[in-house]
Design an enzyme around this catalytic site. Structure first.
Site, PDB file in Angstrom:
ATOM      1  CB  ALA A 173      41.161  51.116  -2.995  1.00 50.68           C
ATOM      2  CB  ALA A 189      33.498  54.624  -7.617  1.00 53.36           C
ATOM      3  CG  ASN A 190      37.359  51.430  -4.605  1.00 54.51           C
ATOM      4  OD1 ASN A 190      37.603  52.324  -3.605  1.00 54.51           O
ATOM      5  ND2 ASN A 190      38.221  51.093  -5.532  1.00 54.51           N
ATOM      6  NE  ARG A 191      30.557  50.624   0.508  1.00 56.44           N
ATOM      7  CZ  ARG A 191      29.416  51.234   0.236  1.00 56.44           C
ATOM      8  NH1 ARG A 191      29.484  52.623   0.693  1.00 56.44           N
ATOM      9  NH2 ARG A 191      28.490  50.488  -0.238  1.00 56.44           N
ATOM     10  CB  SER A 192      39.364  53.736  -1.438  1.00 55.25           C
ATOM     11  OG  SER A 192      40.367  54.432  -1.131  1.00 55.25           O
TER      12      SER A 192
END
Ligand code: C5P
Length: 214
Positions: free
Chosen positions: A94, A28-31
């Site tokens: 993102a 995952a990412n921090r969006s």
């Protein structure tokens, strides 16, 4: 009173994507999705029919917005294609650049040591839309950069064949935060907006989109 975006259909993508490693783990990412959701809400408030394709986030759906929840980049691309045709698309998501090649059963911790994950590239949803026969007449991409923000955004605008790039400097606390500093990169040049709440960025962008579609 007739609203500025009445009669238009606008697509917004927002949030991260989650790419499964196995049935219980993901990349995952921090969006947070906040900026994209705010844009979807502002466009709807100006009278647009808005389709919001959202990755996994914990945000309420803005009033008047039709929301389609997805998890992965491949699902997001399918949802984007299903929403066409649209007058404009604002691609704020993102999207993960890579996914795990095959996510089968739960990977067991064991004597073999840590597993090796084989990654494959995800589709570039924005570039695909730019090249599509159903390309919206106004196509807007986002660029999250940590350095040389305007240079990278200018290159990205040309490379991805989009009309505008909204460039934001994510070297601070933008991801997850409530304020944003953006630069609008178009064929005519660069407009730098002062740091403001994400809701204010959304309203200003919706007004600019209305002017461009008028
Ligand atoms: O190349 P980069 O990922 O920095 O480009 C960011 C822009 O492209 C954003 O508008 C993002 O939503 C979009 N994008 C996409 N699909 C991808 C990667 C990025 O739509 N796989």
């Amino acid at each position: 009173m007739r609203k500025m975006l009445s009669g238009t259909h606008i697509l917004v993508t927002a949030g991260p994507t989650h790419e499964p490693i196995d049935p219980v783990r993901y990349l995952a990412n921090r969006s947070s999705g906040k900026q994209g959701f705010a844009i979807a809400g502002a466009l709807a408030a100006h009278g647009a029919r808005v389709t919001l394709v959202a990755g996994p986030v914990t945000l309420p759906t803005p009033p008047g917005v039709e929301r389609i929840d997805v998890e992965t980049a491949v699902q997001m691309q399918a949802a984007v294609e299903a929403a066409l045709p649209v007058d404009a698309a604002v691609m704020v998501a993102a999207v993960a650049d890579w996914r795990v090649e095959s996510a089968g059963q739960k990977i067991k911790k064991g004597a073999g040591g840590p597993p090796t994950l084989r990654l494959v590239e995800n589709p570039d949803i924005l570039a695909g839309l730019a090249a599509s026969p159903r390309r919206p007449r106004l196509l807007i991409g986002f660029a999250a950069e940590t350095e040389h923000v305007i240079d990278h955004a200018t290159t990205k605008r040309a490379r991805k064949n989009v009309d505008w790039i909204v460039a934001n400097d994510v070297s601070g606390d933008v991801m997850g935060g409530t304020a944003n500093t953006v630069h609008i990169v178009t064929a005519d040049g660069v407009e730098s907006w002062e740091r403001m709440p994400k809701d204010a960025v959304a309203t200003k962008l919706a007004e600019r989109i209305a002017a461009a579609l008028a």
